[in-house]
Design a protein around this motif. Structure first.
Motif, PDB file in Angstrom:
ATOM      1  N   LEU A 112      -3.620 -59.752  -2.862  1.00  0.00           N
ATOM      2  CA  LEU A 112      -4.195 -59.611  -4.191  1.00  0.00           C
ATOM      3  C   LEU A 112      -3.723 -60.758  -5.073  1.00  0.00           C
ATOM      4  O   LEU A 112      -2.638 -61.306  -4.859  1.00  0.00           O
ATOM      5  CB  LEU A 112      -3.777 -58.287  -4.845  1.00  0.00           C
ATOM      6  CG  LEU A 112      -4.010 -56.999  -4.050  1.00  0.00           C
ATOM      7  CD1 LEU A 112      -3.576 -55.809  -4.882  1.00  0.00           C
ATOM      8  CD2 LEU A 112      -5.469 -56.862  -3.670  1.00  0.00           C
ATOM      9  N   MET A 113      -4.557 -61.111  -6.060  1.00  0.00           N
ATOM     10  CA  MET A 113      -4.160 -62.140  -7.024  1.00  0.00           C
ATOM     11  C   MET A 113      -4.225 -61.549  -8.426  1.00  0.00           C
ATOM     12  O   MET A 113      -5.257 -61.034  -8.843  1.00  0.00           O
ATOM     13  CB  MET A 113      -5.051 -63.379  -6.924  1.00  0.00           C
ATOM     14  CG  MET A 113      -4.609 -64.507  -7.845  1.00  0.00           C
ATOM     15  SD  MET A 113      -5.616 -65.998  -7.686  1.00  0.00           S
ATOM     16  CE  MET A 113      -5.072 -66.578  -6.082  1.00  0.00           C
ATOM     17  N   LEU A 122       1.764 -55.541   1.424  1.00  0.00           N
ATOM     18  CA  LEU A 122       0.881 -56.071   0.380  1.00  0.00           C
ATOM     19  C   LEU A 122       1.624 -57.138  -0.404  1.00  0.00           C
ATOM     20  O   LEU A 122       2.787 -56.950  -0.776  1.00  0.00           O
ATOM     21  CB  LEU A 122       0.429 -54.946  -0.560  1.00  0.00           C
ATOM     22  CG  LEU A 122      -0.534 -55.302  -1.695  1.00  0.00           C
ATOM     23  CD1 LEU A 122      -1.474 -54.122  -1.983  1.00  0.00           C
ATOM     24  CD2 LEU A 122       0.215 -55.662  -2.983  1.00  0.00           C
ATOM     25  N   VAL A 123       0.921 -58.261  -0.640  1.00  0.00           N
ATOM     26  CA  VAL A 123       1.482 -59.316  -1.473  1.00  0.00           C
ATOM     27  C   VAL A 123       0.553 -59.544  -2.655  1.00  0.00           C
ATOM     28  O   VAL A 123      -0.663 -59.641  -2.493  1.00  0.00           O
ATOM     29  CB  VAL A 123       1.709 -60.619  -0.672  1.00  0.00           C
ATOM     30  CG1 VAL A 123       0.425 -61.103  -0.028  1.00  0.00           C
ATOM     31  CG2 VAL A 123       2.281 -61.714  -1.573  1.00  0.00           C
ATOM     32  N   ILE A 174      -3.672 -50.672  -6.549  1.00  0.00           N
ATOM     33  CA  ILE A 174      -2.736 -50.801  -5.432  1.00  0.00           C
ATOM     34  C   ILE A 174      -2.816 -49.573  -4.525  1.00  0.00           C
ATOM     35  O   ILE A 174      -2.830 -49.673  -3.294  1.00  0.00           O
ATOM     36  CB  ILE A 174      -1.303 -50.986  -5.963  1.00  0.00           C
ATOM     37  CG1 ILE A 174      -1.195 -52.274  -6.790  1.00  0.00           C
ATOM     38  CG2 ILE A 174      -0.295 -51.002  -4.823  1.00  0.00           C
ATOM     39  CD1 ILE A 174      -1.381 -53.534  -6.013  1.00  0.00           C
ATOM     40  N   ALA A 175      -2.873 -48.383  -5.145  1.00  0.00           N
ATOM     41  CA  ALA A 175      -2.925 -47.154  -4.350  1.00  0.00           C
ATOM     42  C   ALA A 175      -4.177 -47.095  -3.488  1.00  0.00           C
ATOM     43  O   ALA A 175      -4.132 -46.751  -2.303  1.00  0.00           O
ATOM     44  CB  ALA A 175      -2.860 -45.939  -5.281  1.00  0.00           C
ATOM     45  N   LEU A 176      -5.330 -47.430  -4.086  1.00  0.00           N
ATOM     46  CA  LEU A 176      -6.579 -47.432  -3.327  1.00  0.00           C
ATOM     47  C   LEU A 176      -6.538 -48.442  -2.192  1.00  0.00           C
ATOM     48  O   LEU A 176      -6.984 -48.175  -1.075  1.00  0.00           O
ATOM     49  CB  LEU A 176      -7.755 -47.745  -4.264  1.00  0.00           C
ATOM     50  CG  LEU A 176      -8.227 -46.619  -5.188  1.00  0.00           C
ATOM     51  CD1 LEU A 176      -9.221 -47.157  -6.202  1.00  0.00           C
ATOM     52  CD2 LEU A 176      -8.854 -45.501  -4.375  1.00  0.00           C
ATOM     53  N   ALA A 177      -5.996 -49.615  -2.483  1.00  0.00           N
ATOM     54  CA  ALA A 177      -5.919 -50.649  -1.464  1.00  0.00           C
ATOM     55  C   ALA A 177      -5.080 -50.193  -0.280  1.00  0.00           C
ATOM     56  O   ALA A 177      -5.491 -50.297   0.880  1.00  0.00           O
ATOM     57  CB  ALA A 177      -5.342 -51.929  -2.058  1.00  0.00           C
TER      58      ALA A 177
END
Length: 749
Positions: free
Chosen positions: A103-104, A74-75, A140-143
């Protein structure tokens, strides 16, 4: 998150007992990109407890160098950076490492940051600064959790893709009430003026295409209309018995739209979508489908009988009976996990749709992003406001509107059309205001959105009111009432009959107050019934009835029916007109306890408003027990509020209550836990209880000033008095009181 996600992301969490212990999972690898060192330090602190391997970069070029050497899951990047900005960085990441989550996290939610990235699919999710630490960790965790499921099930999704193409993305499009085909048939002399008028009425009520209504009345032969369209109107024809239908196109124009409007997408050649139609003269519908699909439409006429057989062959006969639809962002885009429920008819079977592709048109992705960001920010309203140079998305957070997102104006019509489709509005009508409703489900919340559109000189403005479906009912002690007001309400709520009114502007917490009163000392020995539009709180002990104006089920009609249901306590969502007021007050006089709301500026002004509704003074005086006027005011963030010297001019405008030299005043500062120094809201109250002296004054049609004066003599505290107590307690600021209540006349007396 600790139980559901902890096993994946926390070091000290053990696997669930019902699952076998697996070999140690490799920590997820996160790359965080920002040119500000303090932001990187802050984010490092946020993820300190999670079992992640963290990498940091100060620029886009440095981030790409890290990804060349390391495998990144993940970035998350800022937008405004020197050199390579966040959007360009994520586009390059998508091209070279398409499986990496992107993600932004940005404070610049403008056209470049949001639209350029979302439109091209470079960003799955954007988060606005300042962020909430818990929300960020959960996002973040869900993603990561859902993306893990995506990777495991990718092969299965591919195998089943052909079987899942009967999914809908739009439903119940409104049928235009200006049918070109009906006008043509009238000009040919085949339909008379009376038939045309009847057709227009039925099209509005039944939402059915004109040719279907003509067939129901048996006014014309379908083949005769087909030959007219083919020979005289020169439409290209298609034989559906030999035509091959591309099932992938049903993601753009799905089953419900096809069966309702008697059309079928065939194939795409270049940028043109070939669309078989029984009525190719539905110009407005064709235009809207072009907006939604992103293709120009080439209509092809076909016989009605062929279309009906083809639709039955593809979808089955039972498909037309499905009234409920849900759409959800596909598994390839899990972080926008939003479900739109278009019909809440409990008697219909639910049809959940999982879109298998993230290649939706930009309008779909953008509308979902707008709604999700509103839920993350806990906004009470979403304003989509077309201006001259841009389309602005504004969120009302803690009662204050804030501009958050800019969208190019060329996307206005497609965004509005998408919202109208979800809310079951007429997408072809842009000249008149419309109302609708959407239910939104995310992994954590369920909310109702009440939609309102309004034509403006720059295009249609859309306002969405956010109503929590799963809000818990508060107790009287939780409403922030002063001890004086709490005692007054506790006495009056114990009475067996009468009417208690909560007053104030829209969004001032009136319904919350009424439910607290309803639940106070509630027992199974009484019959509780509520009438609302819509139902805002779910209460098991009460029979809750939603208003449905479109079928004639209004407040007055439901209230009369409820009075035959042996109620003890009635909660009436709002007194809107003379009829509702008359029925409600007579119910209160005949042994029922009634709670309701009214839009007035103060408790005393409510009496004058009710007399304006033609209530008899003796009825009003006999039934009325209490009036609660209230406002919601922003609460100072208790983590960052700072002591300030009061502005003498500002305090003078508010009155002598705010010029006490011994009072310590606080003001907003701002931190990562709040919005500009404020977090949440508290209520200001003004409680007017009715005694014999006031009943006599109401019977004599006394003015609001007289009633207020009599109530103050009995100890009633005004809104400004309650505000002074809240300021003295350090709960809010002078500026906020002035914003909500305005300058007080007594300050200049």
């Amino acid at each position: 998150m600790s139980r559901r996600y902890g096993a994946l992301f926390l070091e000290n969490e053990t696997p669930p007992a019902d699952k076998p212990t697996e070999e140690q999972r490799t920590p997820y690898r996160l790359l965080i990109v920002d040119d500000e060192p303090n932001i990187l330090s802050s984010l490092k602190r946020v993820f300190a407890r999670e079992n992640y391997t963290l990498f940091f970069a100060r620029s886009g070029e440095e981030a790409l160098a890290v990804m060349e050497k390391e495998s990144i899951d993940l970035v998350m990047t800022d937008f405004m950076m020197p050199g390579l900005n966040g959007s360009e960085l994520l586009r390059r990441v998508r091209e070279r490492w398409p499986d990496t989550i992107r993600l932004m996290l940005t404070g610049h939610a403008n056209t470049d940051a949001v639209m350029g990235s979302i439109r091209e699919g470079a960003v799955y999710r954007f988060i606005l600064k300042p962020w909430n630490d818990d929300d960020l960790r959960l996002t973040i965790a869900l993603a990561l959790e859902q993306y893990e499921l995506v990777r495991k099930n990718r092969s299965l999704e591919q195998q089943n893709q052909k079987q899942n193409k009967d999914l809908e993305t739009i439903a119940k499009m409104g049928v235009t009430n200006r049918s070109q085909l009906a006008i043509l048939l009238h000009k040919k002399g085949w339909l008379n003026p009376q038939q045309i008028q009847q057709l227009h009425r039925e099209m509005q009520s039944k939402k059915a295409p004109v040719i279907q209504l003509i067939m129901e009345h048996d006014w014309l032969d379908a083949d005769k209309i087909y030959n007219l369209l083919k020979t005289e109107m020169m439409f290209d024809e298609v034989d559906l018995r030999e035509a091959q239908v591309d099932p992938n196109l049903l993601n753009l124009i799905p089953q419900k739209v096809c069966t309702r409007h008697l059309l079928l997408p065939l194939n795409v050649v270049g940028n043109r979508l070939h669309l078989a139609m029984v009525d190719p003269m539905e110009i407005s519908l064709i235009d809207e489908l072009a907006f939604m699909s992103g293709y120009s439409i080439n209509p092809l006429v076909c016989p009605l009988e062929q279309m009906q057989k083809k639709l039955a062959e593809m979808f089955g006969a039972a498909s037309e009976g499905i009234d409920e639809l849900a759409t959800r962002i596909g598994m390839d885009d899990p972080y926008e996990g939003i479900e739109i429920v278009l019909d809440e008819d409990k008697d219909s079977e639910s049809l959940e749709q999982l879109l298998g592709s993230s290649e939706e048109p930009p309008a779909i992705r953008l509308v979902n992003a707008i709604i999700l960001e509103a839920l993350r920010l806990r906004a009470s309203d979403i304003h989509i406001h077309p201006r001259t140079k841009a389309l602005i998305v504004r969120y009302r957070i803690d009662g204050v509107l804030q501009d958050k997102i800019q969208i190019p104006t060329d996307l206005l019509m497609s965004v509005v059309s998408r919202i109208k489709v979800m809310a079951e509005m007429d997408i072809t009508e842009r000249r008149r205001p419309q109302d609708g409703r959407i239910t939104v489900k995310t992994p954590m919340r369920i909310v109702d959105l009440r939609i309102s559109t309004l034509p403006t000189i720059n295009g249609e403005k859309v306002v969405m009111r956010v109503l929590e479906r799963q809000s818990s009912v508060q107790s009287l002690q939780d409403l922030g009432l002063s001890q004086h007001n709490l005692q007054s309400l506790t006495r009056v709520v114990s009475k067996p009959q009468g009417i208690i009114l909560a007053t104030g502007p829209t969004g001032s917490g009136k319904t919350t107050t009424l439910y607290a009163l309803l639940q106070h000392n509630a027992t199974p020995e009484r019959n509780y019934v509520t009438i609302e539009d819509p139902v805002e709180y779910q209460v098991d002990m009460a029979g809750q009835v939603p208003v449905k104006d479109r079928i004639g089920l209004d407040f007055a009609t439901i209230l009369r029916a409820i009075l035959r249901q042996d109620p003890d306590v009635i909660l009436l969502g709002e007194i809107r007109d003379e009829e509702t007021a008359d029925v409600a007050f007579h119910a209160a006089m005949t042994g029922h306890l009634v709670y309701s709301t009214l839009h007035t500026s103060s408790a005393a002004a409510t009496v004058a408003r009710l007399l304006d509704l033609d209530l008899k003074p003796y009825v009003l005086a006999s039934a009325l027990e209490a009036i609660i006027a209230q406002r919601l005011i922003r609460r100072l963030c208790q983590k960052c509020k700072q002591e300030v010297d009061p502005d003498p001019e500002l305090a003078a405008q508010l009155g002598p209550q705010f010029t006490n030299p011994g009072t310590v005043y606080y003001g907003p500062k701002g931190c990562n836990h709040c919005h500009n120094g404020y977090t949440g809201r508290i209520a200001l109250h003004e409680v007017l209880t009715i005694n014999e002296e006031l009943r006599q004054a109401i019977t004599e049609r006394a003015s609001a000033l007289t009633i207020e004066s009599l109530a103050k003599q009995r100890g009633m505290k005004l809104l400004i008095d309650d505000a002074a107590e809240k300021v003295a307690a350090g709960l809010t600021s002078l500026e906020e009181v002035l914003r909500i209540l305005g300058p007080q006349d007594q300050a200049y007396a």
